[in-house]
Design a protein around this motif. Structure first.
Motif, PDB file in Angstrom:
ATOM      1  N   ASP A  85      12.460   5.690   5.045  1.00 35.44           N
ATOM      2  CA  ASP A  85      11.448   4.668   4.773  1.00 35.44           C
ATOM      3  C   ASP A  85      10.120   5.017   5.435  1.00 35.44           C
ATOM      4  O   ASP A  85       9.051   4.815   4.853  1.00 35.44           O
ATOM      5  CB  ASP A  85      11.933   3.297   5.257  1.00 35.44           C
ATOM      6  N   GLU A  88       8.547   7.718   3.346  1.00 36.85           N
ATOM      7  CA  GLU A  88       7.966   7.150   2.129  1.00 36.85           C
ATOM      8  C   GLU A  88       6.628   6.475   2.422  1.00 36.85           C
ATOM      9  O   GLU A  88       5.672   6.604   1.652  1.00 36.85           O
ATOM     10  CB  GLU A  88       8.942   6.143   1.498  1.00 36.85           C
ATOM     11  N   ALA A  89       6.550   5.759   3.547  1.00 37.68           N
ATOM     12  CA  ALA A  89       5.300   5.075   3.910  1.00 37.68           C
ATOM     13  C   ALA A  89       4.198   6.091   4.198  1.00 37.68           C
ATOM     14  O   ALA A  89       3.049   5.924   3.762  1.00 37.68           O
ATOM     15  CB  ALA A  89       5.531   4.181   5.124  1.00 37.68           C
ATOM     16  N   ARG A  90       4.527   7.161   4.923  1.00 42.19           N
ATOM     17  CA  ARG A  90       3.524   8.187   5.236  1.00 42.19           C
ATOM     18  C   ARG A  90       3.068   8.921   3.974  1.00 42.19           C
ATOM     19  O   ARG A  90       1.886   9.229   3.824  1.00 42.19           O
ATOM     20  CB  ARG A  90       4.088   9.195   6.229  1.00 42.19           C
ATOM     21  N   GLN A  93       0.743   6.700   2.051  1.00 32.99           N
ATOM     22  CA  GLN A  93      -0.554   6.671   2.715  1.00 32.99           C
ATOM     23  C   GLN A  93      -1.333   7.960   2.416  1.00 32.99           C
ATOM     24  O   GLN A  93      -2.528   7.923   2.154  1.00 32.99           O
ATOM     25  CB  GLN A  93      -0.371   6.497   4.223  1.00 32.99           C
ATOM     26  N   HIS A 126       5.244  10.247  -5.360  1.00 32.12           N
ATOM     27  CA  HIS A 126       3.976   9.673  -4.898  1.00 32.12           C
ATOM     28  C   HIS A 126       2.767  10.403  -5.472  1.00 32.12           C
ATOM     29  O   HIS A 126       1.634  10.035  -5.180  1.00 32.12           O
ATOM     30  CB  HIS A 126       3.913   9.682  -3.369  1.00 32.12           C
TER      31      HIS A 126
END
Length: 141
Positions: A85, A88-90, A93, A126
Protein backbone atom coordinates in the motif's frame (compact mmCIF):
# COMPACT_ATOMS: atom_id res chain seq x y z
CA UNK A 1 38.65 -14.46 -87.57
CA UNK A 2 40.13 -13.29 -90.76
CA UNK A 3 42.22 -14.58 -93.58
CA UNK A 4 45.68 -13.30 -94.22
CA UNK A 5 46.65 -13.17 -97.85
CA UNK A 6 50.29 -12.53 -98.61
CA UNK A 7 51.51 -11.96 -102.10
CA UNK A 8 54.51 -14.29 -101.80
CA UNK A 9 52.56 -17.29 -100.51
CA UNK A 10 50.10 -19.21 -102.56
CA UNK A 11 48.16 -20.66 -99.60
CA UNK A 12 45.72 -18.49 -97.66
CA UNK A 13 46.09 -18.92 -93.88
CA UNK A 14 43.52 -18.37 -91.20
CA UNK A 15 44.52 -15.45 -88.97
CA UNK A 16 44.26 -16.45 -85.29
CA UNK A 17 44.83 -13.03 -83.70
CA UNK A 18 41.75 -11.17 -82.51
CA UNK A 19 41.09 -7.71 -83.88
CA UNK A 20 41.08 -5.54 -80.75
CA UNK A 21 40.27 -2.22 -82.39
CA UNK A 22 36.45 -2.58 -82.07
CA UNK A 23 36.84 -3.79 -78.49
CA UNK A 24 38.91 -0.73 -77.57
CA UNK A 25 36.39 1.55 -79.28
CA UNK A 26 33.49 0.06 -77.31
CA UNK A 27 35.45 0.33 -74.04
CA UNK A 28 36.24 4.00 -74.70
CA UNK A 29 32.59 4.76 -75.40
CA UNK A 30 31.57 3.04 -72.16
CA UNK A 31 34.23 4.95 -70.23
CA UNK A 32 33.01 8.30 -71.61
CA UNK A 33 29.41 7.39 -70.73
CA UNK A 34 30.45 6.47 -67.19
CA UNK A 35 32.32 9.75 -66.72
CA UNK A 36 29.34 11.75 -67.95
CA UNK A 37 26.83 9.99 -65.70
CA UNK A 38 28.83 10.29 -62.44
CA UNK A 39 27.49 13.22 -60.42
CA UNK A 40 29.82 16.06 -59.63
CA UNK A 41 31.27 15.66 -56.14
CA UNK A 42 30.93 18.62 -53.83
CA UNK A 43 33.73 19.44 -51.46
CA UNK A 44 31.43 20.89 -48.84
CA UNK A 45 29.52 19.26 -45.99
CA UNK A 46 26.11 20.62 -45.08
CA UNK A 47 25.71 20.98 -41.31
CA UNK A 48 22.78 22.16 -39.29
CA UNK A 49 24.29 24.52 -36.76
CA UNK A 50 22.25 25.52 -33.71
CA UNK A 51 20.74 28.93 -33.87
CA UNK A 52 21.20 31.63 -31.27
CA UNK A 53 17.76 30.88 -29.86
CA UNK A 54 18.41 27.17 -29.26
CA UNK A 55 16.48 25.62 -26.38
CA UNK A 56 18.44 24.97 -23.18
CA UNK A 57 19.74 21.46 -22.67
CA UNK A 58 17.29 19.10 -20.98
CA UNK A 59 17.48 18.73 -17.24
CA UNK A 60 18.63 15.49 -15.68
CA UNK A 61 15.65 13.24 -14.97
CA UNK A 62 14.68 12.50 -11.41
CA UNK A 63 15.47 8.88 -10.54
CA UNK A 64 13.61 6.77 -8.00
CA UNK A 65 15.37 3.58 -6.95
CA UNK A 66 13.18 0.72 -5.76
CA UNK A 67 15.05 -2.22 -4.19
CA UNK A 68 13.40 -5.60 -3.72
CA UNK A 69 15.01 -7.52 -0.87
CA UNK A 70 14.99 -11.34 -0.50
CA UNK A 71 12.21 -11.36 2.11
CA UNK A 72 9.88 -9.33 -0.14
CA UNK A 73 10.64 -6.05 1.61
CA UNK A 74 10.71 -2.94 -0.61
CA UNK A 75 13.02 0.08 -0.33
CA UNK A 76 12.18 3.46 -1.89
CA UNK A 77 15.50 5.31 -2.40
CA UNK A 78 16.95 3.33 0.52
CA UNK A 79 13.97 4.01 2.81
CA UNK A 80 11.99 0.90 3.85
CA UNK A 81 8.32 0.83 2.84
CA UNK A 82 5.62 -0.56 5.14
CA UNK A 83 4.04 -2.70 2.41
CA UNK A 84 2.47 -2.72 -1.02
CA UNK A 85 0.00 0.00 0.00
CA UNK A 86 2.87 2.37 0.77
CA UNK A 87 4.44 1.52 -2.60
CA UNK A 88 1.14 2.19 -4.38
CA UNK A 89 0.84 5.58 -2.63
CA UNK A 90 4.40 6.57 -3.58
CA UNK A 91 3.91 5.46 -7.19
CA UNK A 92 0.66 7.43 -7.42
CA UNK A 93 2.43 10.48 -6.04
CA UNK A 94 5.29 10.06 -8.56
CA UNK A 95 2.86 9.62 -11.45
CA UNK A 96 1.07 12.84 -10.47
CA UNK A 97 4.20 14.95 -10.93
CA UNK A 98 4.53 17.07 -14.06
CA UNK A 99 7.86 15.44 -14.97
CA UNK A 100 7.44 11.77 -14.08
CA UNK A 101 10.61 10.26 -12.58
CA UNK A 102 12.51 7.28 -13.92
CA UNK A 103 12.00 4.12 -11.89
CA UNK A 104 15.13 2.02 -11.42
CA UNK A 105 14.05 -1.37 -10.11
CA UNK A 106 16.86 -3.33 -8.47
CA UNK A 107 15.76 -6.81 -7.40
CA UNK A 108 18.02 -8.95 -5.24
CA UNK A 109 19.23 -12.23 -6.69
CA UNK A 110 17.20 -14.28 -4.22
CA UNK A 111 14.04 -12.11 -4.32
CA UNK A 112 10.84 -13.78 -5.45
CA UNK A 113 9.70 -13.09 -8.97
CA UNK A 114 6.11 -12.36 -7.98
CA UNK A 115 7.24 -9.41 -5.85
CA UNK A 116 9.26 -7.95 -8.73
CA UNK A 117 6.38 -8.54 -11.16
CA UNK A 118 3.97 -6.85 -8.74
CA UNK A 119 6.17 -3.74 -8.58
CA UNK A 120 6.38 -3.63 -12.39
CA UNK A 121 2.61 -4.05 -12.69
CA UNK A 122 2.00 -1.28 -10.15
CA UNK A 123 4.28 1.10 -12.05
CA UNK A 124 2.49 0.29 -15.29
CA UNK A 125 -0.92 0.68 -13.69
CA UNK A 126 -0.01 4.19 -12.52
CA UNK A 127 1.22 5.16 -16.01
CA UNK A 128 4.93 5.32 -15.25
CA UNK A 129 6.56 4.40 -18.56
CA UNK A 130 10.22 4.98 -17.71
CA UNK A 131 10.98 1.78 -15.79
CA UNK A 132 14.31 -0.02 -15.97
CA UNK A 133 15.83 -3.09 -14.33
CA UNK A 134 19.19 -2.24 -12.77
CA UNK A 135 21.85 -4.60 -11.53
CA UNK A 136 21.29 -7.52 -13.88
CA UNK A 137 25.01 -8.38 -13.71
CA UNK A 138 24.35 -10.21 -10.43
CA UNK A 139 22.33 -12.82 -12.35
CA UNK A 140 25.24 -13.89 -14.55
CA UNK A 141 26.62 -17.35 -13.78
Amino acid sequence: MGIRIDSDESDAEVMVEMNTTPLIDVMLVLLVMLIITIPIQLHSVNLEMPSASAPPPPVEPKVVRIDVLPGGQLLWNGEPLAGRDALEARLAQAAGQADAPEIHLRPDRSAKYDTVAAVLASAQRHGLAKVGLVGSEQFLP
